[in-house]
Motif scaffolding. Structure first.
Motif, PDB file in Angstrom:
ATOM      1  N   LEU A 108       0.824  -1.205   0.000  1.00 16.12           N
ATOM      2  CA  LEU A 108       0.000   0.000   0.000  1.00 16.12           C
ATOM      3  C   LEU A 108       0.860   1.258   0.000  1.00 16.12           C
ATOM      4  O   LEU A 108       0.607   2.207  -0.752  1.00 16.12           O
ATOM      5  CB  LEU A 108      -0.929   0.010   1.213  1.00 16.12           C
ATOM      6  CG  LEU A 108      -2.077  -0.989   1.190  1.00 16.12           C
ATOM      7  CD1 LEU A 108      -2.735  -1.072   2.565  1.00 16.12           C
ATOM      8  CD2 LEU A 108      -3.085  -0.628   0.122  1.00 16.12           C
ATOM      9  N   LYS A 109       1.888   1.269   0.827  1.00 17.60           N
ATOM     10  CA  LYS A 109       2.773   2.429   0.909  1.00 17.60           C
ATOM     11  C   LYS A 109       3.487   2.641  -0.422  1.00 17.60           C
ATOM     12  O   LYS A 109       3.544   3.762  -0.935  1.00 17.60           O
ATOM     13  CB  LYS A 109       3.788   2.234   2.030  1.00 17.60           C
ATOM     14  CG  LYS A 109       4.712   3.422   2.219  1.00 17.60           C
ATOM     15  CD  LYS A 109       5.712   3.170   3.333  1.00 17.60           C
ATOM     16  CE  LYS A 109       6.688   4.323   3.436  1.00 17.60           C
ATOM     17  NZ  LYS A 109       7.804   4.016   4.332  1.00 17.60           N
ATOM     18  N   ALA A 110       4.022   1.590  -1.007  1.00 14.21           N
ATOM     19  CA  ALA A 110       4.728   1.702  -2.284  1.00 14.21           C
ATOM     20  C   ALA A 110       3.789   2.160  -3.398  1.00 14.21           C
ATOM     21  O   ALA A 110       4.170   2.988  -4.240  1.00 14.21           O
ATOM     22  CB  ALA A 110       5.376   0.365  -2.640  1.00 14.21           C
ATOM     23  N   SER A 111       2.584   1.643  -3.406  1.00 17.66           N
ATOM     24  CA  SER A 111       1.613   2.050  -4.429  1.00 17.66           C
ATOM     25  C   SER A 111       1.265   3.520  -4.299  1.00 17.66           C
ATOM     26  O   SER A 111       1.148   4.234  -5.302  1.00 17.66           O
ATOM     27  CB  SER A 111       0.352   1.196  -4.333  1.00 17.66           C
ATOM     28  OG  SER A 111       0.628  -0.136  -4.685  1.00 17.66           O
ATOM     29  N   TYR A 147      -4.536   6.053   1.923  1.00 17.86           N
ATOM     30  CA  TYR A 147      -4.543   6.591   3.285  1.00 17.86           C
ATOM     31  C   TYR A 147      -5.541   5.837   4.161  1.00 17.86           C
ATOM     32  O   TYR A 147      -5.214   5.414   5.275  1.00 17.86           O
ATOM     33  CB  TYR A 147      -4.880   8.087   3.271  1.00 17.86           C
ATOM     34  CG  TYR A 147      -5.363   8.576   4.605  1.00 17.86           C
ATOM     35  CD1 TYR A 147      -4.465   8.798   5.646  1.00 17.86           C
ATOM     36  CD2 TYR A 147      -6.714   8.782   4.850  1.00 17.86           C
ATOM     37  CE1 TYR A 147      -4.912   9.224   6.894  1.00 17.86           C
ATOM     38  CE2 TYR A 147      -7.160   9.209   6.080  1.00 17.86           C
ATOM     39  CZ  TYR A 147      -6.256   9.427   7.097  1.00 17.86           C
ATOM     40  OH  TYR A 147      -6.697   9.839   8.328  1.00 17.86           O
ATOM     41  N   GLU A 148      -6.768   5.669   3.665  1.00 16.38           N
ATOM     42  CA  GLU A 148      -7.807   4.974   4.438  1.00 16.38           C
ATOM     43  C   GLU A 148      -7.391   3.544   4.765  1.00 16.38           C
ATOM     44  O   GLU A 148      -7.570   3.067   5.881  1.00 16.38           O
ATOM     45  CB  GLU A 148      -9.139   4.969   3.677  1.00 16.38           C
ATOM     46  CG  GLU A 148      -9.814   6.316   3.593  1.00 16.38           C
ATOM     47  CD  GLU A 148     -10.355   6.792   4.927  1.00 16.38           C
ATOM     48  OE1 GLU A 148     -10.645   5.968   5.814  1.00 16.38           O
ATOM     49  OE2 GLU A 148     -10.495   8.014   5.080  1.00 16.38           O
ATOM     50  N   ALA A 149      -6.830   2.847   3.773  1.00 18.55           N
ATOM     51  CA  ALA A 149      -6.414   1.462   3.987  1.00 18.55           C
ATOM     52  C   ALA A 149      -5.294   1.372   5.018  1.00 18.55           C
ATOM     53  O   ALA A 149      -5.339   0.545   5.940  1.00 18.55           O
ATOM     54  CB  ALA A 149      -5.977   0.836   2.663  1.00 18.55           C
ATOM     55  N   LEU A 150      -4.286   2.223   4.893  1.00 23.79           N
ATOM     56  CA  LEU A 150      -3.167   2.196   5.849  1.00 23.79           C
ATOM     57  C   LEU A 150      -3.614   2.617   7.247  1.00 23.79           C
ATOM     58  O   LEU A 150      -3.199   2.033   8.248  1.00 23.79           O
ATOM     59  CB  LEU A 150      -2.026   3.082   5.362  1.00 23.79           C
ATOM     60  CG  LEU A 150      -1.184   2.475   4.251  1.00 23.79           C
ATOM     61  CD1 LEU A 150      -0.379   3.543   3.527  1.00 23.79           C
ATOM     62  CD2 LEU A 150      -0.270   1.396   4.817  1.00 23.79           C
ATOM     63  N   THR A 180      -6.630   2.302   8.557  1.00 21.65           N
ATOM     64  CA  THR A 180      -7.414   1.205   9.125  1.00 21.65           C
ATOM     65  C   THR A 180      -6.513   0.057   9.556  1.00 21.65           C
ATOM     66  O   THR A 180      -6.687  -0.503  10.646  1.00 21.65           O
ATOM     67  CB  THR A 180      -8.461   0.713   8.109  1.00 21.65           C
ATOM     68  OG1 THR A 180      -9.337   1.801   7.793  1.00 21.65           O
ATOM     69  CG2 THR A 180      -9.269  -0.451   8.661  1.00 21.65           C
ATOM     70  N   LEU A 181      -5.549  -0.287   8.718  1.00 24.40           N
ATOM     71  CA  LEU A 181      -4.609  -1.363   9.049  1.00 24.40           C
ATOM     72  C   LEU A 181      -3.865  -1.063  10.346  1.00 24.40           C
ATOM     73  O   LEU A 181      -3.792  -1.909  11.242  1.00 24.40           O
ATOM     74  CB  LEU A 181      -3.623  -1.562   7.898  1.00 24.40           C
ATOM     75  CG  LEU A 181      -2.592  -2.661   8.063  1.00 24.40           C
ATOM     76  CD1 LEU A 181      -3.248  -4.033   8.037  1.00 24.40           C
ATOM     77  CD2 LEU A 181      -1.553  -2.556   6.970  1.00 24.40           C
ATOM     78  N   LEU A 182      -3.350   0.157  10.476  1.00 27.19           N
ATOM     79  CA  LEU A 182      -2.613   0.517  11.685  1.00 27.19           C
ATOM     80  C   LEU A 182      -3.521   0.583  12.912  1.00 27.19           C
ATOM     81  O   LEU A 182      -3.120   0.197  14.012  1.00 27.19           O
ATOM     82  CB  LEU A 182      -1.878   1.843  11.483  1.00 27.19           C
ATOM     83  CG  LEU A 182      -0.689   1.771  10.529  1.00 27.19           C
ATOM     84  CD1 LEU A 182      -0.142   3.165  10.247  1.00 27.19           C
ATOM     85  CD2 LEU A 182       0.400   0.868  11.078  1.00 27.19           C
ATOM     86  N   SER A 183      -4.751   1.043  12.731  1.00 22.82           N
ATOM     87  CA  SER A 183      -5.704   1.081  13.843  1.00 22.82           C
ATOM     88  C   SER A 183      -6.018  -0.316  14.347  1.00 22.82           C
ATOM     89  O   SER A 183      -6.054  -0.566  15.559  1.00 22.82           O
ATOM     90  CB  SER A 183      -6.998   1.774  13.423  1.00 22.82           C
ATOM     91  OG  SER A 183      -6.786   3.131  13.179  1.00 22.82           O
ATOM     92  N   GLU A 224      -1.058   9.773   7.085  1.00 28.09           N
ATOM     93  CA  GLU A 224      -1.260  11.054   6.404  1.00 28.09           C
ATOM     94  C   GLU A 224      -0.139  11.350   5.413  1.00 28.09           C
ATOM     95  O   GLU A 224      -0.311  12.116   4.462  1.00 28.09           O
ATOM     96  CB  GLU A 224      -1.336  12.203   7.423  1.00 28.09           C
ATOM     97  CG  GLU A 224      -2.486  12.098   8.389  1.00 28.09           C
ATOM     98  CD  GLU A 224      -2.222  11.151   9.564  1.00 28.09           C
ATOM     99  OE1 GLU A 224      -1.042  10.844   9.873  1.00 28.09           O
ATOM    100  OE2 GLU A 224      -3.197  10.698  10.168  1.00 28.09           O
ATOM    101  N   ALA A 225       1.022  10.729   5.609  1.00 25.75           N
ATOM    102  CA  ALA A 225       2.166  10.966   4.729  1.00 25.75           C
ATOM    103  C   ALA A 225       1.859  10.576   3.293  1.00 25.75           C
ATOM    104  O   ALA A 225       2.400  11.175   2.360  1.00 25.75           O
ATOM    105  CB  ALA A 225       3.392  10.204   5.231  1.00 25.75           C
ATOM    106  N   VAL A 226       1.000   9.585   3.079  1.00 25.14           N
ATOM    107  CA  VAL A 226       0.717   9.166   1.707  1.00 25.14           C
ATOM    108  C   VAL A 226      -0.094  10.209   0.946  1.00 25.14           C
ATOM    109  O   VAL A 226      -0.063  10.232  -0.280  1.00 25.14           O
ATOM    110  CB  VAL A 226       0.011   7.780   1.637  1.00 25.14           C
ATOM    111  CG1 VAL A 226       0.860   6.709   2.279  1.00 25.14           C
ATOM    112  CG2 VAL A 226      -1.374   7.818   2.194  1.00 25.14           C
TER     113      VAL A 226
END
Length: 78
Positions: free
Chosen positions: A18-21, A40-43, A45-48, A69-71
């Motif tokens: 996700l980050k690379a994409s 952003y939403e996917a990352l 949610t994943l981290l939460s 938020e960095a993405v």
């Protein structure tokens, strides 16, 4: 490898993908901004969910200071 270790490997791979994409988005169109919001939403949610499960963000190897938020600012200059 245990099931928990397997799951952690999968989570790490998903997070890295996700980050690379998000970092590969190279336009400023509405479509590209929408894609970045999706990443952003996917990352986020994943981290939460990792926090709820007691999985440290470091386990995903995104970087110690990574914030979802960095993405949103990951768009490359066109």
């Amino acid at each position: 490898m245990s099931t928990q270790q397997d799951a952690l490997v999968v989570l790490e791979e998903v997070a890295q993908s996700l980050k690379a994409s998000a970092e590969a988005v190279d336009g400023g169109s509405d479509y590209d901004r929408g894609r970045l919001m999706g990443y952003y939403e996917a990352l986020s949610t994943l981290l939460s969910q990792c926090a709820v499960a007691g999985i440290a963000p470091d386990a995903l190897h995104l970087g110690a200071e990574f914030r979802p938020e960095a993405v949103l600012g990951a768009r490359k200059a066109a």
